[in-house]
Write an enzyme that holds these catalytic residues in place. Structure first.
Site, mmCIF file in Angstrom:
data_model
loop_
_atom_site.group_PDB
_atom_site.id
_atom_site.type_symbol
_atom_site.label_atom_id
_atom_site.label_comp_id
_atom_site.label_asym_id
_atom_site.label_seq_id
_atom_site.Cartn_x
_atom_site.Cartn_y
_atom_site.Cartn_z
ATOM 1 N N ARG A 147 0.912 -1.124 0.021
ATOM 2 C CA ARG A 147 0.033 -0.158 -0.084
ATOM 3 C C ARG A 147 0.965 1.248 0.150
ATOM 4 N NH1 ARG A 147 -3.474 -3.097 3.675
ATOM 5 N NH2 ARG A 147 -5.012 -4.001 2.226
ATOM 6 N N GLU A 211 8.986 16.369 -26.547
ATOM 7 C CA GLU A 211 8.118 16.762 -25.363
ATOM 8 C C GLU A 211 8.572 17.945 -24.944
ATOM 9 O OE1 GLU A 211 5.106 15.076 -23.600
ATOM 10 O OE2 GLU A 211 6.431 13.233 -23.940
ATOM 11 N N GLU A 263 -5.018 16.204 -12.185
ATOM 12 C CA GLU A 263 -5.460 16.333 -13.417
ATOM 13 C C GLU A 263 -6.980 16.856 -13.507
ATOM 14 O OE1 GLU A 263 -3.193 14.558 -16.779
ATOM 15 O OE2 GLU A 263 -5.395 14.420 -17.870
ATOM 16 N N ARG A 267 -3.834 20.712 -15.394
ATOM 17 C CA ARG A 267 -2.993 19.711 -15.737
ATOM 18 C C ARG A 267 -3.104 19.101 -17.212
ATOM 19 N NH1 ARG A 267 0.216 15.163 -12.179
ATOM 20 N NH2 ARG A 267 1.803 14.337 -13.577
ATOM 21 N N ASN A 271 -1.139 17.268 -21.815
ATOM 22 C CA ASN A 271 -1.508 16.267 -22.816
ATOM 23 C C ASN A 271 -1.542 16.664 -24.110
ATOM 24 O OD1 ASN A 271 -1.998 14.445 -20.738
ATOM 25 N ND2 ASN A 271 -3.923 15.087 -20.288
ATOM 26 N N HIS A 274 -1.024 14.257 -27.218
ATOM 27 C CA HIS A 274 -1.014 12.914 -26.732
ATOM 28 C C HIS A 274 -2.173 11.955 -27.113
ATOM 29 C CE1 HIS A 274 2.397 14.111 -24.471
ATOM 30 N NE2 HIS A 274 2.563 13.068 -23.852
ATOM 31 N N HIS A 278 -1.080 8.567 -28.171
ATOM 32 C CA HIS A 278 -1.653 7.358 -27.515
ATOM 33 C C HIS A 278 -2.182 6.440 -28.737
ATOM 34 C CE1 HIS A 278 -1.117 9.030 -23.285
ATOM 35 N NE2 HIS A 278 -0.038 8.850 -23.641
ATOM 36 N N HIS A 291 7.823 6.677 -27.539
ATOM 37 C CA HIS A 291 6.767 7.573 -27.163
ATOM 38 C C HIS A 291 7.021 8.969 -27.614
ATOM 39 C CE1 HIS A 291 3.654 9.296 -24.623
ATOM 40 N NE2 HIS A 291 4.393 10.085 -24.356
HETATM 41 P P1 NAD Z 1 12.084 4.432 -22.311
HETATM 42 O O1 NAD Z 1 11.981 4.361 -20.718
HETATM 43 O O2 NAD Z 1 11.602 3.532 -23.127
HETATM 44 O O3 NAD Z 1 13.763 4.576 -22.559
HETATM 45 C C1 NAD Z 1 14.182 4.484 -23.972
HETATM 46 C C2 NAD Z 1 15.443 3.614 -24.194
HETATM 47 O O4 NAD Z 1 16.575 4.247 -23.732
HETATM 48 C C3 NAD Z 1 15.404 2.309 -23.450
HETATM 49 O O5 NAD Z 1 15.823 1.398 -24.322
HETATM 50 C C4 NAD Z 1 16.450 2.602 -22.214
HETATM 51 O O6 NAD Z 1 16.804 1.347 -21.808
HETATM 52 C C5 NAD Z 1 17.401 3.419 -22.787
HETATM 53 N N1 NAD Z 1 17.878 4.167 -21.782
HETATM 54 C C6 NAD Z 1 17.570 4.769 -20.699
HETATM 55 N N2 NAD Z 1 18.396 5.626 -20.136
HETATM 56 C C7 NAD Z 1 19.485 5.554 -20.943
HETATM 57 C C8 NAD Z 1 20.909 6.015 -20.764
HETATM 58 N N3 NAD Z 1 21.104 6.978 -20.067
HETATM 59 N N4 NAD Z 1 21.587 5.784 -21.725
HETATM 60 C C9 NAD Z 1 21.342 4.653 -22.639
HETATM 61 N N5 NAD Z 1 20.270 4.021 -22.684
HETATM 62 C C10 NAD Z 1 19.207 4.492 -22.030
HETATM 63 O O7 NAD Z 1 11.586 6.089 -22.909
HETATM 64 P P2 NAD Z 1 11.386 7.273 -22.443
HETATM 65 O O8 NAD Z 1 11.258 8.139 -23.604
HETATM 66 O O9 NAD Z 1 12.161 7.824 -21.398
HETATM 67 O O10 NAD Z 1 9.914 7.144 -21.580
HETATM 68 C C11 NAD Z 1 8.880 6.497 -22.301
HETATM 69 C C12 NAD Z 1 7.790 6.382 -21.351
HETATM 70 O O11 NAD Z 1 7.458 7.249 -20.406
HETATM 71 C C13 NAD Z 1 6.365 5.950 -21.921
HETATM 72 O O12 NAD Z 1 5.997 4.786 -21.560
HETATM 73 C C14 NAD Z 1 5.381 7.121 -21.558
HETATM 74 O O13 NAD Z 1 4.119 6.694 -21.294
HETATM 75 C C15 NAD Z 1 6.034 7.594 -20.245
HETATM 76 N N6 NAD Z 1 5.776 8.823 -19.948
HETATM 77 C C16 NAD Z 1 5.305 9.211 -18.738
HETATM 78 C C17 NAD Z 1 4.969 10.137 -18.162
HETATM 79 C C18 NAD Z 1 4.517 10.438 -16.856
HETATM 80 O O14 NAD Z 1 4.207 11.610 -16.607
HETATM 81 N N7 NAD Z 1 4.591 9.328 -16.031
HETATM 82 C C19 NAD Z 1 5.376 11.424 -19.077
HETATM 83 C C20 NAD Z 1 5.752 11.288 -20.407
HETATM 84 C C21 NAD Z 1 6.043 9.986 -20.768
HETATM 85 N N1 GLY Z 2 2.971 13.802 -18.868
HETATM 86 C C1 GLY Z 2 1.617 14.385 -18.559
HETATM 87 C C2 GLY Z 2 1.463 14.521 -17.438
HETATM 88 O O1 GLY Z 2 2.423 14.287 -16.401
HETATM 89 O O2 GLY Z 2 0.212 15.098 -16.789
#
Ligand code: NAD
Ligand code: GLY
Length: 392
Positions: A147, A211, A263, A267, A271, A274, A278, A291
């Site tokens: 939790r 982004e 949100e 917030r 998006n 997005h 998505h 992404h």
């Molecule tokens: P990712 O996490 O898929 O990482 C991209 C690739 O880079 C992976 O293969 C990883 O292993 C590699 N990698 C990471 N750091 C590295 C480094 N320093 N050196 C070498 N390789 C490295 O991609 P991302 O773009 O970071 O994240 C995308 C994800 O984030 C999506 O699932 C998206 O939905 C999510 N996201 C979430 C939010 C949120 O608010 N929570 C916001 C934006 C995106």
């Molecule tokens: N990436 C969108 C949010 O964090 O609200």
């Protein structure tokens, strides 16, 4: 209710390392995220990863550090993390697949079960070291394991440093749609070290830039102009540009989520692009686009739709299309029929009663949320995108 006291130990860490440390961090920016559930600090600084252990020590009272990361990230940064944490008490490491298609409930379950086997109790501290996938999965684990246990993010992609590690959105995908399972759960601390981007594949760096452009369009004309002017140097990862840009985005996100943690209004601006993004990711089984690349397409489609609805002046539309295009070539628009993409959009989290609600630009640095468009208009924009006219 704000709990400002929580941030105090971290601030003393900042003061200590500012001055007398053996290898001081040259420049460190500190941004407070004032979320009602748990205010915390984001530190942005080169060399911060080496100081992670000292930063964690300020959080106190944890029974052990459980590092959640992926083999790909660990290969580059594992030794530095381990060295930094050598005085932080017992350290356990759980590596999982961070491919987007592995951002699933199955991966989440595997990580939770491993935490049980490793003896993680309620005072465990989870340290998420990686990109957005590691952060989103680790965050959802932290939100739900026993939790809720403590979480610190060490984002290692541009995407994670400017966006996903801040603001507490955590979760996993379903085959039916992206991020449909999750929770809002804020970390205790975020340590963003731009040096870690040095090992990031170029494609991932570019993906994160879309982004960054998003922040410019949704509310920061200076950032947008800066990107237009300096894109060539930013693509070379010149430290001064990178550090400024990351800090600027963190400040923007901190400001927004501090005002609307869950949100319920403001917030939603984050998006932008997005709803389309998505849909592209879901339609292609999370295999075709990074992404950020899907967000790049999403920004183009949002600008096109806004122009179509006469919400966005042609000149601003052209600037958005041009800047997105200059980041690099995007993987091709999917072969999916417009109707299939629209069907996915209808089950997007932002949809209400099956009606799709878009965030659309009205100008550079201004967006409108909750915009509805007729199916015919959306279909027409999707047709234009598929015909390759998205960026022209
Ligand atoms: P990712 O996490 O898929 O990482 C991209 C690739 O880079 C992976 O293969 C990883 O292993 C590699 N990698 C990471 N750091 C590295 C480094 N320093 N050196 C070498 N390789 C490295 O991609 P991302 O773009 O970071 O994240 C995308 C994800 O984030 C999506 O699932 C998206 O939905 C999510 N996201 C979430 C939010 C949120 O608010 N929570 C916001 C934006 C995106
Ligand atoms: N990436 C969108 C949010 O964090 O609200």
């Amino acid at each position: 209710v704000a709990q400002p006291g929580r941030a105090a130990p971290v601030l003393s860490f900042v003061r200590n390392f500012w001055g007398g440390a053996a290898r001081p961090i040259e420049r460190m920016n500190q941004i407070t995220v004032n979320t009602p559930s748990n205010p915390y600090v984001v530190l942005v600084g080169r060399g911060l990863l080496r100081k992670a252990g000292a930063a964690l020590a300020t959080l106190r009272d944890y029974s052990g550090v459980f590092v959640l990361s992926s083999a790909r990230v660990w290969k580059h940064w594992g030794r530095a993390v381990e060295a930094s944490l050598k005085d932080a008490g017992p350290l356990r490491r759980i590596l999982f697949d961070d491919a987007e298609r592995a951002k699933t409930l199955a991966t989440y379950e595997k990580v939770c079960r491993q935490l049980v086997r490793e003896g993680a109790d309620r005072r465990a501290l989870l340290l998420a070291v990686g990109g957005g996938v590691v952060g989103d999965v680790a965050g959802f684990v932290a939100a739900t394991y026993l939790r809720g246990v403590r979480l610190v993010h060490v984002p290692t992609t541009l995407m994670a440093q400017v966006d996903s590690a801040i603001g507490g959105k955590t979760g996993v995908n379903l085959r039916e749609g992206k991020n449909l399972i999750g929770a809002f759960y804020q970390p205790r601390l975020v340590l963003a070290d731009p040096q870690t981007l040095g090992t990031l594949p170029v494609r991932e760096f570019r993906a994160g830039l879309y982004e960054v452009i998003k922040y410019g369009i949704l509310g920061d004309a200076e950032l947008f102009g800066y990107l237009e002017e300096n894109l060539a140097d930013i693509l070379k990862q010149t430290p001064q540009h990178l550090d400024w840009m990351i800090t600027r985005c963190v400040e923007a996100k901190a400001g927004i989520v501090g005002k609307d943690e869950t949100e319920s209004g403001l917030r939603e601006v984050l998006n932008l692009g997005h709803t389309f993004a998505h849909a592209l990711e879901t339609a292609t089984g999370y295999r075709t686009y990074r992404h950020g690349e899907a967000v790049g397409w999403g920004l183009l489609a949002a600008a096109r739709l806004a122009a179509h609805l006469k919400m966005l002046p042609a000149e601003d539309c052209a600037r958005i299309l041009a800047l997105v295009r200059r980041v690099g070539a995007l993987p091709a628009w999917p072969r999916s029929k417009p109707e299939a993409l629209m069907q996915i959009m209808r089950s997007d989290k932002k949809a209400r009663g099956g009606r799709v609600r878009f965030v659309l630009p009205k100008a550079i640095a201004s967006v409108e949320t909750g915009v509805e468009a007729s199916d015919e208009t959306v279909r027409e924009v999707l047709r234009q995108m598929a015909a390759g006219r998205g960026a022209s």
